[in-house]
Design an enzyme around this catalytic site. Structure first.
Site, short mmCIF file in Angstrom:
data_model
loop_
_atom_site.label_atom_id
_atom_site.label_comp_id
_atom_site.label_asym_id
_atom_site.label_seq_id
_atom_site.Cartn_x
_atom_site.Cartn_y
_atom_site.Cartn_z
CE LYS A 1 -6.90 2.86 27.60
NZ LYS A 1 -7.61 4.00 27.00
CG ASP B 1 -7.98 6.99 32.96
OD1 ASP B 1 -9.02 7.65 32.90
OD2 ASP B 1 -7.17 6.92 32.01
NE ARG C 1 -8.61 3.19 32.67
CZ ARG C 1 -7.56 2.47 32.27
NH1 ARG C 1 -7.19 1.41 32.96
NH2 ARG C 1 -6.88 2.80 31.19
C1 S3P Z 1 -6.23 9.97 27.84
C2 S3P Z 1 -6.69 11.05 28.53
C3 S3P Z 1 -7.68 10.96 29.61
C4 S3P Z 1 -7.85 9.54 30.12
C5 S3P Z 1 -7.94 8.57 29.00
C6 S3P Z 1 -6.68 8.60 28.13
C7 S3P Z 1 -5.22 10.18 26.78
O1 S3P Z 1 -8.93 11.42 29.11
O2 S3P Z 1 -8.99 9.45 30.94
O3 S3P Z 1 -8.10 7.26 29.50
O4 S3P Z 1 -4.57 9.22 26.34
O5 S3P Z 1 -5.05 11.33 26.35
P1 S3P Z 1 -9.35 12.98 29.16
O6 S3P Z 1 -8.44 13.72 28.30
O7 S3P Z 1 -10.76 13.00 28.64
O8 S3P Z 1 -9.25 13.35 30.60
#
Ligand code: S3P
Length: 442
Positions: free
Chosen positions: A21, A330, A403
């Site tokens: 993702k 995550d 999730r």
């Molecule tokens: C992500 C960063 C994470 C993660 C999110 C995707 C990203 O969040 O939890 O699902 O793609 O940069 P945070 O930056 O808030 O930790």
């Protein structure tokens, strides 16, 4: 609502999980910022990543879905016009449930010559945006939280000139770091972000492949620095997105929770900033082997997982915290499910960030596990799971958190009776075919 039963047989088989993702979002964003054509294969066609495509289309970027005539592979083609070729959107950009879209796009919108607005669904409108408003404002941007509560909707005033900053982020967050770096591409002078521990570095890896001068360093005080010298031209490229380790985590957990299972998950991204789950589960005794490791910029491997009884140290304890947390943020809900079946107390700490995800994942995980008969307590920055009690089926509210829905689907495989997941359709946010794929292993 979906009803699930305890697994009747060991889970066996091979599986491919959909594309990563984080990498999928960035492939569209950076493709739009670069000059020329970017061709993306393995793109994750889930609600979150489609929100990113929609937003860039509204900014005038041409993006096509096609099937490659030579090999039938679905491909997304982004016709990027460079940093300064976006057109003013004629309505508010809508990011759905996607924090990554909201925060990363904010960095880009801060630097445009036109005014714009961005918002998302009810969950997005509750998630903290002050963490990006503050550094963007320091860079010279004008970003306003319309409701005055530090959340979206956000308004960006066009025509501001930005300058680079040295920013010390109190949290390790790739969304914050990436937002600042994207604004930094437009800024006068260098931009440096320091975070307590290195968060996922897909932005650094991919932007530098597009031509940007950006890298990570360990700072003198041990914090993780990300350094950008702006001004390099970005050129379109080909991107092949590996499978998402965050999606693979559910099948790793499925194999570990159902006796005698063995699952091979193919072509999964194992970037070290994402692979905390592998390190931690191995420390708990999980039988996990990486096969066909491909050490490219974004390394990938096939992950073979065999059923294992998970345990703690000689005091029957296992602690997950510190620098491992951003490497598996995550995956903590599904790790908590595994911990419920482990022969130890698992302490998850330094994970207060869980409270501000798609749901408050400390509360929602603790509630769900408690309903299933687990002895678990919430703490300020995580939870303590007293593992080993038998799980029983229950009605679990997904709280529209993808999730959570998938983690409790995995818990159901080891629970007596029926588990009902309410609002299971939210899996479409990151993994639309999750229940279908799970079914192939049952
Ligand atoms: C992500 C960063 C994470 C993660 C999110 C995707 C990203 O969040 O939890 O699902 O793609 O940069 P945070 O930056 O808030 O930790």
């Amino acid at each position: 609502m979906i009803a699930l039963e305890r697994a009747k047989h060991p889970l066996k088989g091979d599986i491919f999980v959909p594309g990563d993702k984080s990498i999928s979002h960035r492939s569209i964003m950076f493709g739009a910022l670069a000059k020329g054509t970017t061709e993306v294969t393995g793109f994750l066609e889930s609600a979150d990543c489609l929100s990113t495509i929609d937003c860039f289309k509204k900014l005038g970027v041409e993006i096509e879905h096609s099937i490659r005539p030579t090999n039938g592979v679905p491909t997304i083609t982004v016709h990027g016009g460079g940093l300064n070729n976006f057109t003013a959107p004629n309505s508010t950009l809508y990011t759905g449930n996607s924090g990554t879209t909201t925060r990363l796009m904010s960095g880009i919108l801060s630097a445009q010559p036109f005014d714009s607005m961005i918002t998302g669904d009810m969950s997005i409108e509750k998630r903290p945006m002050e963490r990006i408003i503050k550094p963007l404002t320091q860079m010279g941007a004008e970003v306003t939280s319309i409701m005055g509560n530090g959340c979206a909707p956000l308004r960006f005033t066009g025509g501001r000139s930005l300058h680079g900053i040295n920013y010390r982020s109190p949290v390790s967050s790739a969304q914050v770091k990436s937002c600042i770096m994207l604004a930094g591409l437009y800024a006068e002078g260098d931009t440096v972000v320091y975070e307590p521990a290195l968060s996922r570095n897909h932005t650094e890896i991919m932007l530098s492949a597009f031509g940007a001068d950006i890298h990570n360093e360990v700072a003198r005080d041990g914090s993780a620095a990300c350094i950008l010298h702006p001004g390099m031209p970005l050129s379109g490229m080909k991107i092949n997105v590996p499978g998402d380790i965050s999606s693979a985590a559910y099948f790793m957990a499925a194999a570990l929770i159902v006796p005698d299972s063995e699952i091979l998950i193919r072509n999964v991204g194992i970037n070290a900033t994402r692979a905390g789950i592998i390190t931690v589960l191995k420390q708990m005794g999980a039988d996990i082997t990486l096969l066909n490791v491909d050490e490219s910029h974004e390394p990938k491997a096939d992950i073979l997982v065999r059923y294992s009884e998970l345990h703690g140290n000689e005091n029957h304890q296992f602690v997950i915290g510190g620098k491992d947390i951003p490497r598996m943020i995550d995956e903590l809900p599904v790790v908590a499910v595994l911990a419920a079946t482990a022969d130890c107390d698992t302490i998850i700490k330094d994970a207060a960030e869980l409270k501000i995800k798609e749901s408050n994942r400390i509360d929602t995980v603790v509630d769900g596990l408690t309903k299933m008969g687990c002895d678990v307590e919430a703490t300020d920055d995580g939870m303590i799971i007293h593992g080993g009690r038998p799980l029983r089926g229950a009605d679990i509210d997904s709280h529209s958190d993808h999730r959570l829905a998938m983690s409790f689907a995995i818990a159901s495989l080891a629970a007596e009776g029926t588990t009902r997941i309410l609002g299971d359709e939210c899996v479409g946010i990151s993994y639309p075919s999750f229940f279908k794929d799970l079914q192939t292993l049952l």
